[in-house]
Write a protein that holds these residues in place. Structure first.
Motif: not given
Length: 151
Positions: A51, A61-62, A64-66, A68, A70-71, A149
């Motif tokens: 990634s 943070a980015e 973690a979102r990508r 799925n 936790t931070p 989606r």
């Protein structure tokens, strides 16, 4: 599956596409873990390294979102890979409190080794399915992704 009036699931719940996807995901994930372990790598390490390779400068943070997760999970992985010298944090050029993630030379080497393992798993799947079915599966999975989606 025997059905009772008080069954907590619908008929043929274990025959659903979502369950088949989950079983396939678990099988692939288990094989990745087994094959990456001799390299001292977990599948999560490979995922993080690839990634960051694909998008150098991502923040925790980015990521973690990508991915799925936790931070906190990302922070732990980043710390582990940083301690191995495979990842480094750099100050964001405009936001001093934000740190970007970048691969080091050791990180690129680890990714190279891990990717050879993942490519071998991919080859095994493709050989088992054949060229046409592999392409069809990929197209179907892309359609599933789009349908989810759009839901």
């Amino acid at each position: 599956m025997t059905r009772h009036d008080d069954d907590p699931v619908g008929p043929n719940a274990l025959d659903r596409v979502t369950w088949a996807l989950r079983r396939a995901e678990l099988a692939v994930q288990t094989l990745k873990e087994q094959r990456l372990r001799p390299l001292g790598m977990a599948a999560a390490h490979y995922t993080l390294l690839i990634s960051v390779h694909a998008e150098p400068g991502l923040t925790g943070a980015e990521l973690a979102r990508r991915l799925n997760v936790t931070p906190q999970a990302i922070a732990s992985l980043v710390a582990r890979l940083e301690s191995r010298g495979q990842l480094e944090r750099r100050e964001h050029p405009r936001h001093r409190h934000v740190q970007e993630l970048h691969l080091t030379d050791a990180g690129r080497e680890a990714l190279r080794a891990g990717d050879a393992v993942i490519a071998d798993i991919e080859r095994h799947i493709a050989e088992s399915l054949g060229t046409d079915e592999t392409a069809r599966l990929r197209a179907l999975l892309d359609q599933v992704n789009k349908a989810v989606r759009d839901a």
